[in-house]
Motif scaffolding. Structure first.
Motif, PDB file in Angstrom:
ATOM      1  N   TYR A 136       1.235  -0.891  -0.163  1.00  0.00           N
ATOM      2  CA  TYR A 136       0.050  -0.018   0.129  1.00  0.00           C
ATOM      3  C   TYR A 136       1.237   1.186  -0.417  1.00  0.00           C
ATOM      4  N   ARG A 137       0.470   2.019  -0.799  1.00  0.00           N
ATOM      5  CA  ARG A 137       0.899   3.345  -0.957  1.00  0.00           C
ATOM      6  C   ARG A 137       1.200   3.844   0.424  1.00  0.00           C
ATOM      7  N   THR A 138       2.483   4.384   0.391  1.00  0.00           N
ATOM      8  CA  THR A 138       2.808   5.334   1.981  1.00  0.00           C
ATOM      9  C   THR A 138       3.297   7.169   1.373  1.00  0.00           C
ATOM     10  N   SER A 139       3.636   7.619   2.012  1.00  0.00           N
ATOM     11  CA  SER A 139       4.240   9.337   1.597  1.00  0.00           C
ATOM     12  C   SER A 139       5.160   9.352   2.784  1.00  0.00           C
ATOM     13  N   HIS A 140       6.781   9.316   2.180  1.00  0.00           N
ATOM     14  CA  HIS A 140       7.714   9.072   2.009  1.00  0.00           C
ATOM     15  C   HIS A 140       8.631  10.195   1.475  1.00  0.00           C
ATOM     16  N   ASN A 141       9.874  10.854   1.643  1.00  0.00           N
ATOM     17  CA  ASN A 141      10.739  11.450   0.802  1.00  0.00           C
ATOM     18  C   ASN A 141      10.935  10.744  -0.488  1.00  0.00           C
ATOM     19  N   ILE A 142      10.746   9.790  -0.649  1.00  0.00           N
ATOM     20  CA  ILE A 142      10.772   9.269  -2.335  1.00  0.00           C
ATOM     21  C   ILE A 142       9.603   8.792  -2.555  1.00  0.00           C
ATOM     22  N   ALA A 143       9.852   8.562  -3.614  1.00  0.00           N
ATOM     23  CA  ALA A 143       7.870   8.970  -4.666  1.00  0.00           C
ATOM     24  C   ALA A 143       8.127   6.686  -4.125  1.00  0.00           C
ATOM     25  N   ILE A 165       1.639  11.160   7.808  1.00  0.00           N
ATOM     26  CA  ILE A 165       0.046  10.190   6.731  1.00  0.00           C
ATOM     27  C   ILE A 165       0.171  11.805   7.013  1.00  0.00           C
ATOM     28  N   GLU A 166      -0.376  12.484   4.805  1.00  0.00           N
ATOM     29  CA  GLU A 166      -0.512  13.036   4.074  1.00  0.00           C
ATOM     30  C   GLU A 166      -1.130  12.878   3.011  1.00  0.00           C
ATOM     31  N   ASN A 167      -2.778  13.713   3.034  1.00  0.00           N
ATOM     32  CA  ASN A 167      -3.335  13.912   2.529  1.00  0.00           C
ATOM     33  C   ASN A 167      -3.392  14.964   0.969  1.00  0.00           C
ATOM     34  N   ASN A 168      -2.586  15.902   0.389  1.00  0.00           N
ATOM     35  CA  ASN A 168      -1.738  16.805   0.282  1.00  0.00           C
ATOM     36  C   ASN A 168      -0.795  17.647  -0.522  1.00  0.00           C
ATOM     37  N   CYS A 169      -0.366  16.600  -1.690  1.00  0.00           N
ATOM     38  CA  CYS A 169       0.532  16.413  -2.472  1.00  0.00           C
ATOM     39  C   CYS A 169       0.588  15.920  -3.335  1.00  0.00           C
ATOM     40  N   PRO A 206       2.759  19.572   8.286  1.00  0.00           N
ATOM     41  CA  PRO A 206       3.841  19.922   7.271  1.00  0.00           C
ATOM     42  C   PRO A 206       4.708  20.392   7.271  1.00  0.00           C
ATOM     43  N   PHE A 207       5.240  19.821   8.244  1.00  0.00           N
ATOM     44  CA  PHE A 207       6.729  20.453   8.737  1.00  0.00           C
ATOM     45  C   PHE A 207       8.558  20.272   7.707  1.00  0.00           C
ATOM     46  N   TYR A 208       7.561  18.673   6.864  1.00  0.00           N
ATOM     47  CA  TYR A 208       9.293  18.340   6.555  1.00  0.00           C
ATOM     48  C   TYR A 208       9.993  18.822   4.715  1.00  0.00           C
ATOM     49  N   LEU A 365      11.652  18.621   9.314  1.00  0.00           N
ATOM     50  CA  LEU A 365      11.435  17.685  10.335  1.00  0.00           C
ATOM     51  C   LEU A 365      11.911  16.044   9.102  1.00  0.00           C
ATOM     52  N   ARG A 366      12.466  15.494   9.136  1.00  0.00           N
ATOM     53  CA  ARG A 366      12.570  14.328   7.738  1.00  0.00           C
ATOM     54  C   ARG A 366      11.050  13.908   8.255  1.00  0.00           C
ATOM     55  N   MET A 367      10.672  13.014   6.851  1.00  0.00           N
ATOM     56  CA  MET A 367       8.983  12.776   6.683  1.00  0.00           C
ATOM     57  C   MET A 367       8.915  11.110   7.603  1.00  0.00           C
ATOM     58  N   HIS A 368       9.264  11.570   8.442  1.00  0.00           N
ATOM     59  CA  HIS A 368       9.431   9.879   9.971  1.00  0.00           C
ATOM     60  C   HIS A 368       7.770   9.652  10.396  1.00  0.00           C
ATOM     61  N   ALA A 369       7.101   9.460  10.234  1.00  0.00           N
ATOM     62  CA  ALA A 369       5.491   9.201  11.719  1.00  0.00           C
ATOM     63  C   ALA A 369       6.089  10.105  13.158  1.00  0.00           C
ATOM     64  N   SER A 370       5.347  10.740  13.485  1.00  0.00           N
ATOM     65  CA  SER A 370       5.225  11.295  14.356  1.00  0.00           C
ATOM     66  C   SER A 370       4.224  10.364  15.534  1.00  0.00           C
ATOM     67  N   GLU A 371       3.386  10.884  16.511  1.00  0.00           N
ATOM     68  CA  GLU A 371       2.722   9.648  16.809  1.00  0.00           C
ATOM     69  C   GLU A 371       0.714   9.942  16.741  1.00  0.00           C
ATOM     70  N   GLU A 372       1.075  11.303  16.270  1.00  0.00           N
ATOM     71  CA  GLU A 372      -0.177  10.930  15.358  1.00  0.00           C
ATOM     72  C   GLU A 372      -0.453  10.338  13.941  1.00  0.00           C
ATOM     73  N   ASP A 373       0.065  10.223  13.315  1.00  0.00           N
ATOM     74  CA  ASP A 373       0.798   9.330  12.924  1.00  0.00           C
ATOM     75  C   ASP A 373       0.298   7.995  12.789  1.00  0.00           C
ATOM     76  N   LEU A 374       1.103   7.774  13.905  1.00  0.00           N
ATOM     77  CA  LEU A 374       1.065   6.307  14.277  1.00  0.00           C
ATOM     78  C   LEU A 374      -0.073   6.250  15.038  1.00  0.00           C
ATOM     79  N   LYS A 375      -0.669   7.110  15.906  1.00  0.00           N
ATOM     80  CA  LYS A 375      -1.931   6.389  16.217  1.00  0.00           C
ATOM     81  C   LYS A 375      -2.849   6.739  14.861  1.00  0.00           C
TER      82      LYS A 375
END
Length: 557
Positions: A136-143, A165-169, A206-208, A365-375
């Motif tokens: 399943y596709r994820t949002s990370h800093n490589i396509a 978790i990214e919904n606007n890119c 959006p801190f990355y 920040l780098r594109m890694h999951a923070s607490e709410e992304d994990l939750k």
């Protein structure tokens, strides 16, 4: 079907990089990620560090597939070194395929044609060895990054890899929440999730994003705009190039390495630069300065060195020069392995007279999951068991605490902290940790040598970095006396003005130890050992250094 499920990591736990997760079901082994990491400053001369793959070699007949979830070296850099010994189909996206082949070509570890590559979409389901596997596709800093679910008779084993978790890119960087929701309709036996930002509150987005930090400086630059960025960060590269094109600037690669990386991104569909918006590096001084967006790409290990050479005007192989009105943006944060190099590079930039733009450590920040992304993912999948992955121990511990806090029935009996080489075994009796003494650890790659750089070699290199002391005498073996010398040479140890006194002291101690040994009738090898110890202690005491000390006894008869 009551299959026994075993989960084991060869790398990636309590460390950053060389990720390698094994999922064993029904006797078959599925390898999820097979990465490398960059060496730290304690490993001079080492190119890459990979996991110990002895377990895979010993069980090569049971290895059914490799799954590469995105195209970074920490996910795929080890595959080139183990594949000849343990071949199996490799499932990956088109982008990951391009990055794997580029790594194999650059490292010269394997003929890329030997890979059995199976390209799949970032969100797709397929069967491997009769078993359903879902990306399943994820949002990370490589396509085209993905997470994975492997079907078992007890439920799915799901692994997130790196994500936010990214919904606007851009669609290439979008987390497929619909695919996650479909997985949530099935039973999740185990969820493994990354941990690097687990101790950080909120979402990472959006801190990355780089645009807020460079948009105004790029728009207002009176001269060329330079951007240095880690070559693995495709998201920010794409973002910055799009911004430059919107401001009607020409994208100019800083050097041949950057041009090659841009070409690779374009060929794999990750980057679109209209012909009229691109200019070769050779045109940088022909274009109007204000129209130039000069992009510098390299891995973190070499990026800051490139910056320092440009700032000092010593960048051979590139026609780029910093001038009045130019702006230089550093789009990558330093880490523990390159803090000194980054500091030196920034100092040189400020001395160059260019305007310098840096990223705030607390605002980027780098594109890694923070607490709410994990939750979000834990809450969707509601796993029976939970395993923090990817990160230092403190990060994995914070990740475990996030899962325990959610009120989903997870407890200390169902959340497990693994170490590299330890197994989580799930069978009819439940889940338990097991240590079967699987060999793990760092295997160092030096040039084309694999694992032939041992601790003693690294120690010798560290000593060489502090200087070399060479001392020799000619000895009559029959008369047991010195007949010529001593000759003492110091290299890289002390300044020239201090060397005469040091040479005299080393000579005195060296000759004294040789004479004592000859009189006592000691073997030459033991005399040399004693010379080494005595002179090493002398230099440590007087100069505070531990150089390479090389005593020679030349036999005259």
């Amino acid at each position: 079907m009551n299959e026994t499920v075993k989960i084991l990591a060869l790398g990636g736990l309590d460390e950053e990089g060389k990720n390698c997760l094994l999922v064993e079901v029904g006797g078959s082994i599925y390898v999820v990620e097979c990465g490398s990491r960059e060496p730290d400053r304690r490993m001079p001369g080492v190119d890459y560090v990979i996991p110990n793959f002895d377990y895979l070699r010993a069980n090569r007949e049971r290895v059914k597939a490799y799954f590469i979830l995105h195209g970074h070296a920490d996910e795929l850099g080890g595959l080139s070194y183990v594949y000849k010994d343990v071949p199996a189909p490799v499932y990956l996206s088109e982008v990951s395929k391009a990055m794997l082949l580029e790594f194999a070509r650059r490292s010269r570890a394997i003929d890329p044609s030997l890979f059995d590559l199976r390209v799949v979409d970032p969100t797709s389901s397929f069967r491997v060895d009769g078993r359903k596997v879902s990306f399943y596709r994820t949002s990370h800093n490589i396509a085209n990054s993905s997470g994975i679910a492997i079907e078992t008779g007890r439920g799915n084993v799901v692994y997130t890899s790196d994500y936010v978790i990214e919904n606007n890119c851009d669609a290439n960087f979008l987390t497929d929440l619909n695919a996650l929701a479909r997985l949530a309709e099935e039973k999740t036996l185990v969820l493994l999730s990354e941990s690097l930002y687990a101790g950080r509150k909120g979402y990472t987005a959006p801190f990355y994003k780089l645009t807020p930090h460079i948009a105004e400086p790029m728009k207002n630059a009176r001269g060329r705009f330079y951007l240095a960025i880690a070559s693995s960060n495709f998201y920010n590269i794409t973002e910055a190039v799009s911004l430059a094109i919107s401001l009607h600037k020409k994208v100019v690669p800083y050097d041949a390495e950057t041009a090659s990386l841009i070409a690779a991104m374009q060929s794999s569909g990750q980057l679109l630069i209209p012909r009229e918006s691109f200019a070769p590096a050779s045109d940088i001084n022909r274009l109007r300065a204000v129209d130039v967006f000069c992009l510098m790409l390299a891995n973190k290990r070499t990026l800051f060195g490139k910056i320092a050479l440009l700032a000092a005007g010593q960048n051979e192989g590139s026609q780029a020069r910093l001038g009045d009105g130019d702006v230089f943006a550093v789009g990558t944060l330093s880490d523990d392995n390159n803090e000194l190099e980054a500091t030196d590079a920034l100092d040189a930039l400020y001395r160059s007279g260019a305007e310098v733009v840096t990223l705030p450590r607390k605002g980027f920040l780098r594109m890694h999951a923070s607490e709410e992304d994990l939750k979000t993912v834990i809450g969707l999948l509601k796993p029976k068991y939970y395993v923090p992955a990817k990160g230092l121990y403190k990060d994995m511990l914070a990740n475990a605490e996030v899962a325990l806090s959610m009120g989903l029935g997870l407890s200390h009996n169902s959340v497990f902290l693994l170490e590299n080489g330890n197994s989580l075994i799930i069978d009819d009796t439940g889940a338990r940790l097991f240590n079967e003494n699987v060999p793990v650890g760092d295997v160092m790659i030096d040039g084309i040598g694999v694992g032939d750089v041992q601790g003693s070699v690294i120690a010798d290199r560290e000593k060489l970095s502090q200087g070399v002391v060479m001392m020799a005498v000619t000895v009559s073996k029959s008369r047991r006396k010195i007949v010529a010398g001593p000759d003492v040479q110091l290299r890289g140890l002390v300044f020239l003005k201090d060397s005469e006194a040091m040479v005299r002291e080393v000579s005195r101690h060296f000759v004294s130890e040789v004479e004592d040994g000859l009189v006592s009738g000691l073997p030459f090898d033991e005399i040399k050992d004693r010379c080494y110890e005595r002179v090493s202690r002398l230099i440590k005491r007087t100069a505070g250094k531990e150089p390479m000390v090389l005593p020679f006894l030349v036999e005259a008869d």
